[in-house]
Design a protein around this motif. Structure first.
Motif, PDB file in Angstrom:
ATOM      1  N   UNK A  41      -3.011  -7.766  -9.675  1.00 50.92           N
ATOM      2  CA  UNK A  41      -2.981  -6.255 -10.041  1.00 50.92           C
ATOM      3  C   UNK A  41      -3.081  -5.322  -9.254  1.00 50.92           C
ATOM      4  N   UNK A  42      -3.392  -5.537  -7.965  1.00 54.34           N
ATOM      5  CA  UNK A  42      -3.241  -4.143  -6.884  1.00 54.34           C
ATOM      6  C   UNK A  42      -1.492  -4.012  -6.868  1.00 54.34           C
ATOM      7  N   UNK A  43      -0.678  -5.015  -6.777  1.00 58.22           N
ATOM      8  CA  UNK A  43       0.980  -4.944  -6.741  1.00 58.22           C
ATOM      9  C   UNK A  43       1.131  -4.191  -8.109  1.00 58.22           C
ATOM     10  N   UNK A  44       0.845  -4.697  -9.029  1.00 58.20           N
ATOM     11  CA  UNK A  44       1.515  -4.545  -9.927  1.00 58.20           C
ATOM     12  C   UNK A  44       1.015  -2.873  -9.892  1.00 58.20           C
ATOM     13  N   UNK A  45       0.218  -2.221  -9.947  1.00 56.86           N
ATOM     14  CA  UNK A  45      -0.787  -0.799  -9.884  1.00 56.86           C
ATOM     15  C   UNK A  45       0.321   0.076  -8.878  1.00 56.86           C
ATOM     16  N   UNK A  63       4.662   5.289  -6.068  1.00 56.07           N
ATOM     17  CA  UNK A  63       5.687   6.255  -4.602  1.00 56.07           C
ATOM     18  C   UNK A  63       4.054   6.700  -3.436  1.00 56.07           C
ATOM     19  N   UNK A  64       3.565   6.592  -3.499  1.00 53.58           N
ATOM     20  CA  UNK A  64       2.618   6.818  -1.814  1.00 53.58           C
ATOM     21  C   UNK A  64       3.202   7.655  -0.967  1.00 53.58           C
ATOM     22  N   UNK A  65       4.274   6.659  -1.089  1.00 56.32           N
ATOM     23  CA  UNK A  65       5.280   7.077   0.505  1.00 56.32           C
ATOM     24  C   UNK A  65       5.910   8.502   0.921  1.00 56.32           C
ATOM     25  N   UNK A  66       5.795   9.403  -1.411  1.00 57.36           N
ATOM     26  CA  UNK A  66       6.290  10.795  -0.737  1.00 57.36           C
ATOM     27  C   UNK A  66       5.580  11.533   0.214  1.00 57.36           C
ATOM     28  N   UNK A  67       3.976  11.550   0.111  1.00 57.06           N
ATOM     29  CA  UNK A  67       3.126  11.809   1.031  1.00 57.06           C
ATOM     30  C   UNK A  67       3.334  12.360   2.230  1.00 57.06           C
ATOM     31  N   UNK A  68       4.595  10.755   2.941  1.00 55.98           N
ATOM     32  CA  UNK A  68       4.820  11.466   4.132  1.00 55.98           C
ATOM     33  C   UNK A  68       6.582  11.093   4.600  1.00 55.98           C
ATOM     34  N   UNK A  69       6.884  10.803   3.296  1.00 55.57           N
ATOM     35  CA  UNK A  69       8.090   9.794   3.397  1.00 55.57           C
ATOM     36  C   UNK A  69       8.931  11.127   2.555  1.00 55.57           C
ATOM     37  N   UNK A  86       6.522  -3.858   0.827  1.00 64.34           N
ATOM     38  CA  UNK A  86       5.313  -3.498   1.693  1.00 64.34           C
ATOM     39  C   UNK A  86       4.106  -3.803   1.069  1.00 64.34           C
ATOM     40  N   UNK A  87       4.875  -4.121  -1.229  1.00 61.30           N
ATOM     41  CA  UNK A  87       3.443  -3.784  -1.524  1.00 61.30           C
ATOM     42  C   UNK A  87       2.867  -5.847  -1.648  1.00 61.30           C
ATOM     43  N   UNK A  88       3.992  -5.986  -1.535  1.00 62.53           N
ATOM     44  CA  UNK A  88       4.140  -7.769  -1.377  1.00 62.53           C
ATOM     45  C   UNK A  88       2.709  -8.107  -0.094  1.00 62.53           C
ATOM     46  N   UNK A  89       3.201  -7.676   0.691  1.00 68.02           N
ATOM     47  CA  UNK A  89       2.268  -6.967   2.319  1.00 68.02           C
ATOM     48  C   UNK A  89       0.739  -7.020   2.196  1.00 68.02           C
ATOM     49  N   UNK A  90       0.577  -5.902   1.186  1.00 69.63           N
ATOM     50  CA  UNK A  90      -0.907  -4.922   0.738  1.00 69.63           C
ATOM     51  C   UNK A  90      -1.495  -6.222  -0.461  1.00 69.63           C
ATOM     52  N   UNK A  91      -0.844  -6.365  -1.039  1.00 71.23           N
ATOM     53  CA  UNK A  91      -1.233  -7.287  -1.859  1.00 71.23           C
ATOM     54  C   UNK A  91      -1.826  -9.025  -1.532  1.00 71.23           C
TER      55      UNK A  91
END
Length: 206
Positions: free
Chosen positions: A42-46, A51-57, A5-10
């Motif tokens: 930098x975006x992917x490292x941050x 774990x923002x998924x904890x907000x909804x998973x 997911x983080x790679x795709x967002x990057x």
């Protein structure tokens, strides 16, 4: 899934930057690519530490939380139950991977490596016995791992009369079997000790 997911967002960030800056004739193509790659990394490292998924998973088991973070190819070999968190031990190419996942009212959440604190490590002072203590941050959950690096089974007790779980790992090349013992304790102090094959070991915090 966590890393994918983080790679795709990057990648999305990369293409957005390229498309936006490409409209400007003042910046050369190689500089655009360099800037886009730098910002994306930098975006992917941050995000790797968030774990923002904890907000909804919420996961129905610690194994599912582990596989989401680590990937489905890593086999879960053992789960050590704690009060506010569980230690999940996975195996990948004969290497043990530890992840402590937090508990919530209706399941488990995602964790990452920075939430696991290595409280103590003792090795080589007591007949090649390795003792490690890990803590999940901001909790009284401490997980103890004990291994005789000479191989073979051990007789283990501790100052809390804990029940130990074992993980057996045969190494055919060395013609040895290694057994790691795990337990959970609460409120770790410098008075904690383990007894391994009749040898008492005081486990101090680092």
């Amino acid at each position: 899934m966590y890393g994918l997911i983080r790679t795709c967002m990057g990648a999305i960030i990369f293409y957005c930057i390229v498309l936006k800056m490409k409209k400007s004739n003042k910046i050369r193509w190689n500089k655009i690519c360099f800037l886009a790659v730098t910002i994306s990394i930098i975006f992917m490292i941050v995000l790797a530490f968030i774990p923002f998924e904890n907000l909804f998973i919420t996961f129905s088991s610690p194994e599912k939380a582990f596989h989401y973070y680590q990937g489905s190819k890593t086999k879960v070999k053992l789960v050590v139950k704690g009060k506010d968190s569980d230690l999940v031990i996975g195996e990948d190419d004969d290497t043990h991977i530890y992840l402590i996942v937090p508990k919530v009212a209706n399941g488990w959440k995602i964790s990452n490596a920075i939430n696991k604190k290595h409280i103590s490590h003792i090795y080589g002072m007591y007949n090649s016995i390795s003792v490690d203590v890990y803590q999940y941050k901001n909790t009284n959950d401490y997980f103890v791992a004990i291994l005789d690096t000479n191989g073979g089974y051990s007789q283990i007790t501790d100052s809390f009369n804990s029940k130990f779980s074992s993980l057996v790992q045969p190494i055919d090349v060395l013609e040895k079997t290694y057994v790691t013992y795990y337990t959970n304790i609460q409120d770790f102090t410098d008075e904690y000790w383990v007894n391994v094959n009749g040898e008492k070991i005081i486990v101090n915090a680092q």
